[in-house]
Design a protein around this motif. Sequence first.
Motif, PDB file in Angstrom:
ATOM      1  N   GLY A  24       0.812  -1.260  -0.031  1.00  0.00           N
ATOM      2  CA  GLY A  24       0.174  -0.058   0.135  1.00  0.00           C
ATOM      3  C   GLY A  24       0.865   1.292  -0.138  1.00  0.00           C
ATOM      4  O   GLY A  24       2.178   1.162  -0.481  1.00  0.00           O
ATOM      5  N   ASN A  30      -5.729  -4.348  -5.938  1.00  0.00           N
ATOM      6  CA  ASN A  30      -6.820  -4.192  -4.864  1.00  0.00           C
ATOM      7  C   ASN A  30      -7.348  -3.058  -4.865  1.00  0.00           C
ATOM      8  O   ASN A  30      -6.630  -1.923  -4.651  1.00  0.00           O
ATOM      9  CB  ASN A  30      -5.961  -4.598  -3.735  1.00  0.00           C
ATOM     10  CG  ASN A  30      -6.757  -4.968  -2.564  1.00  0.00           C
ATOM     11  OD1 ASN A  30      -8.033  -5.182  -2.674  1.00  0.00           O
ATOM     12  ND2 ASN A  30      -6.276  -5.250  -1.343  1.00  0.00           N
ATOM     13  N   LYS A  42      -8.864  -0.821  -2.553  1.00  0.00           N
ATOM     14  CA  LYS A  42      -9.165  -0.959  -0.931  1.00  0.00           C
ATOM     15  C   LYS A  42     -10.250  -0.067  -0.487  1.00  0.00           C
ATOM     16  O   LYS A  42     -10.690   1.093  -1.144  1.00  0.00           O
ATOM     17  CB  LYS A  42      -7.739  -0.442  -0.440  1.00  0.00           C
ATOM     18  CG  LYS A  42      -6.689  -1.029  -0.618  1.00  0.00           C
ATOM     19  CD  LYS A  42      -6.512  -1.822   0.721  1.00  0.00           C
ATOM     20  CE  LYS A  42      -5.115  -2.776   0.613  1.00  0.00           C
ATOM     21  NZ  LYS A  42      -3.927  -1.778   0.727  1.00  0.00           N
ATOM     22  N   CYS A  99     -11.654   2.888   1.198  1.00  0.00           N
ATOM     23  CA  CYS A  99     -10.796   3.869   2.174  1.00  0.00           C
ATOM     24  C   CYS A  99     -11.486   5.195   1.731  1.00  0.00           C
ATOM     25  O   CYS A  99     -12.226   5.398   0.718  1.00  0.00           O
ATOM     26  CB  CYS A  99      -9.444   3.940   1.170  1.00  0.00           C
ATOM     27  SG  CYS A  99      -8.525   5.061   2.187  1.00  0.00           S
ATOM     28  N   ARG A 111      -7.517   4.476  -4.108  1.00  0.00           N
ATOM     29  CA  ARG A 111      -6.433   4.060  -3.647  1.00  0.00           C
ATOM     30  C   ARG A 111      -5.679   2.932  -4.722  1.00  0.00           C
ATOM     31  O   ARG A 111      -4.444   2.693  -4.756  1.00  0.00           O
ATOM     32  CB  ARG A 111      -6.845   3.051  -2.418  1.00  0.00           C
ATOM     33  CG  ARG A 111      -6.864   3.913  -1.276  1.00  0.00           C
ATOM     34  CD  ARG A 111      -5.649   4.462  -0.858  1.00  0.00           C
ATOM     35  NE  ARG A 111      -4.839   3.245  -0.426  1.00  0.00           N
ATOM     36  CZ  ARG A 111      -4.914   2.610   0.611  1.00  0.00           C
ATOM     37  NH1 ARG A 111      -5.759   2.805   1.529  1.00  0.00           N
ATOM     38  NH2 ARG A 111      -4.142   1.560   0.664  1.00  0.00           N
ATOM     39  N   GLU A 112      -6.348   2.148  -5.693  1.00  0.00           N
ATOM     40  CA  GLU A 112      -5.841   1.346  -6.374  1.00  0.00           C
ATOM     41  C   GLU A 112      -5.054   2.165  -7.499  1.00  0.00           C
ATOM     42  O   GLU A 112      -3.674   1.609  -7.900  1.00  0.00           O
ATOM     43  CB  GLU A 112      -6.730   0.376  -7.276  1.00  0.00           C
ATOM     44  CG  GLU A 112      -7.738   1.159  -7.965  1.00  0.00           C
ATOM     45  CD  GLU A 112      -9.158   1.743  -7.345  1.00  0.00           C
ATOM     46  OE1 GLU A 112      -8.912   1.549  -6.232  1.00  0.00           O
ATOM     47  OE2 GLU A 112      -9.881   1.961  -8.018  1.00  0.00           O
ATOM     48  N   ASP A 123      -1.802   3.386  -5.058  1.00  0.00           N
ATOM     49  CA  ASP A 123      -0.971   2.277  -4.702  1.00  0.00           C
ATOM     50  C   ASP A 123      -0.064   1.651  -5.938  1.00  0.00           C
ATOM     51  O   ASP A 123       1.041   1.401  -5.459  1.00  0.00           O
ATOM     52  CB  ASP A 123      -1.898   1.151  -4.201  1.00  0.00           C
ATOM     53  CG  ASP A 123      -2.653   1.849  -2.613  1.00  0.00           C
ATOM     54  OD1 ASP A 123      -3.301   0.807  -2.400  1.00  0.00           O
ATOM     55  OD2 ASP A 123      -2.380   2.841  -2.536  1.00  0.00           O
ATOM     56  N   GLY A 139      -1.004  -3.195   6.668  1.00  0.00           N
ATOM     57  CA  GLY A 139      -2.302  -2.861   7.343  1.00  0.00           C
ATOM     58  C   GLY A 139      -2.870  -3.366   8.655  1.00  0.00           C
ATOM     59  O   GLY A 139      -1.974  -3.890   9.409  1.00  0.00           O
ATOM     60  N   GLU A 186     -18.593  -1.697   1.374  1.00  0.00           N
ATOM     61  CA  GLU A 186     -17.485  -1.854   1.957  1.00  0.00           C
ATOM     62  C   GLU A 186     -17.146  -1.579   3.344  1.00  0.00           C
ATOM     63  O   GLU A 186     -17.856  -0.473   3.649  1.00  0.00           O
ATOM     64  CB  GLU A 186     -16.362  -1.285   1.063  1.00  0.00           C
ATOM     65  CG  GLU A 186     -16.364  -0.008   0.604  1.00  0.00           C
ATOM     66  CD  GLU A 186     -15.326   0.256  -0.266  1.00  0.00           C
ATOM     67  OE1 GLU A 186     -15.261  -0.333  -1.361  1.00  0.00           O
ATOM     68  OE2 GLU A 186     -15.396   1.567  -0.565  1.00  0.00           O
ATOM     69  N   HIS A 211     -13.893  -1.620   6.602  1.00  0.00           N
ATOM     70  CA  HIS A 211     -12.675  -1.857   6.839  1.00  0.00           C
ATOM     71  C   HIS A 211     -12.398  -1.221   8.303  1.00  0.00           C
ATOM     72  O   HIS A 211     -13.009  -0.262   8.774  1.00  0.00           O
ATOM     73  CB  HIS A 211     -11.614  -1.212   5.891  1.00  0.00           C
ATOM     74  CG  HIS A 211     -11.710   0.219   5.670  1.00  0.00           C
ATOM     75  ND1 HIS A 211     -10.696   1.079   6.110  1.00  0.00           N
ATOM     76  CD2 HIS A 211     -12.701   0.884   5.323  1.00  0.00           C
ATOM     77  CE1 HIS A 211     -10.933   2.424   5.864  1.00  0.00           C
ATOM     78  NE2 HIS A 211     -12.361   2.047   5.464  1.00  0.00           N
TER      79      HIS A 211
END
Lengths: 464, 235
Positions: free
Chosen positions: A61, A87, A89, A91, A144-145, A148, A210, A308, A310
Amino acid sequence: MNSMVLKSFLGLRKSSPETSHFAVHQKHAAISFPQKLKVIAGKTSPKLQGRNLRVAIVGGGPAGGSAAETLAKGGIETFLIERKMDNCKPCGGAIPLCMVGEFDLPLDIIDRRVTKMKMISPSNVAVDIGRTLKSHEYIGMVRREVLDAYLRDRAKENGATIINGLFLKMDMPKDKNSPYVLHYSGYDGKTGGVGEKRTLEVDVVIGADGANSRVAKAIDAGDYEYAIAFQERIKIPDDKMVYYENLAEMYVGDDVSPDFYGWVFPKCDHVAVGTGTVTHKADIKKFQLATRKRAEDKINGGKIIRVEAHPIPEHPRPRRLSGRVALVGDAAGYVTKCSGEGIYFAAKSGRMCAEAIVEGSENGKRMVNEGDLRMYLEKWDKTYWPTYKVLDVLQKVFYRSNPAREAFVEMCADEYVQKMTFDSYLYKTVVPGNPLEDLKLAINTIGSLVRANAIRREMDKLNV
Amino acid sequence: MASFSPPTHFPATTSTLTNRRNPVFLTTLSHTNNFSPFKSSLISEAATEPSPSPEQGNGSVAAVAPTTTKVPEVNPFGDPRWVGGTWDLTQFQKNGNTDWDSVIDAEASRRKWLEDNPESSSNDNPVVFDTSIIPWWAWMKRFHLPEAEQLNGRAAMIGFFMAYFVDSLTGVGLVDQTNNFFCKTLLFVAVAGVLLIRKNEDIETLKKLWEETTFYDKQWQATWQDQNSNTLKQD
């Protein structure tokens, strides 16, 4: 005393090729000697013969990517292990302005620039903040993809080896110079199926994997309290999307979250509506419904395209470092209170840890030890402790109860508050500010809190 | 300079949608399988709520006229004195001056209503009420003074009897008591105690507050505690 030091040092240098090959039986005595010296200055570590320092980063990440880049640039043999290269994510995806400059991010990574925010109190008092922002200042919203992948690719360009694999476990070294042996399942472009079990021998490990970090478990780093953040991505009609063009909303209230806030953040072509909580995780769906209800007028007619959730760490793990293993980013627990911001701190901690390793190993020529890695912790705590503490105090004072939240939103209407908030958020420094204004601010804050609590007492009387 | 005008009036399309607002929203819920139990509960909640007027919330405030029901389900907050997202002070006049007490009551009832029935925040009808428009002396008169009177009364009664007892036990009269350092210290402790601890629960609250202020610091320093124990082991 000096001659003793030199003797032991030379003794180690002669024997170091053997230590790197695990033949340790006669080395214990020689190695234990510089132990005391290592506490003072890690530079007396043995020079590595014939190879550079090897570092493995588990997790690709923002933390892993920026650590890998800094290490690779510093001449260290870097391995980055990431289990899912594409991924997506879950976020919030907000990065402060300083991150763009500090990490040389290209501007096309940023989907949206948020320049206005709306804070909405439990009784729907809405305050717009952002008047004090200058034209070049904004909060960047990223996917994020995309971010990252960019950081990982840049690390690769600088010489890091990217391994697509899932970290399984780690064998601890037998002594101060033996390598760590990482066990992972390598995927290597094989789609689906179980990966191939492989091992990797390295000298230093950075855990950037993470919130549910396996590296943290391997070094017994301890647990932290965490918040659960629940988010729905909603595609709303275009005319409603115009409102969220560069505006994000924050809803506070007991209905939305007892200890956090609900949000509507604009993403590339949809909005993310979510909320979070630490203490009432079982009620998260209820809070999400309440958040959607509060934003109902503005997200009406939208379609939920993704759901989603997290975990968000609430505080650092009890142990962020053990031997030659260091934790960075969410694995270490570097998420601020009050705002729940983690991307910048992940990337920055990855970079800081890598810098400490580069320095302690003199660009990969020497072995490092725990003392060198502790330099990273020291620098981190010194630089960012005020930021974390201030946000913790803000959370404790203003997210306590509905009256406190009403006072919070009232305070946000003040221009001085907006300026201070944005300055400290965008540039990640706790700005001292004008003492007279600070005094006025303190008095106003107390006044707001007193008024809100007084009304609260009246409300309780109505209940009876 | 980021010129920023608050997003106010949106095109008329939003208002035409309001009639169909809730049904549309409920159909979007049906698209996601996860939320079918919630969807049914939402509908039933909407159906079973008849029109409760805000009067039920206000015990103490004098006659509040029934709300204008805009939507068939839960009534949004409505009050004839709530105009344009704030309290219309001209409707709170008493003898030519604004009756701040009833403004405070009205705001309390509004917040209570919204706490029990959270509403969507709307750009068309933004709430702009700020409690700081109520002058400081109105707050003082209403909240601070009664409590101060009570505490001062209690302090005076206790002070009188303590002075009497100390005099009867030690023979030190009132004037000599106030000159004595020990007595002055006790007086200071008593005043501080009364200010901080007004109910028995306050002792627990203060202890918890103290723990709270240092808890986060301890969590951050946990990793350093570890280092100290490690170096001790090495030596």
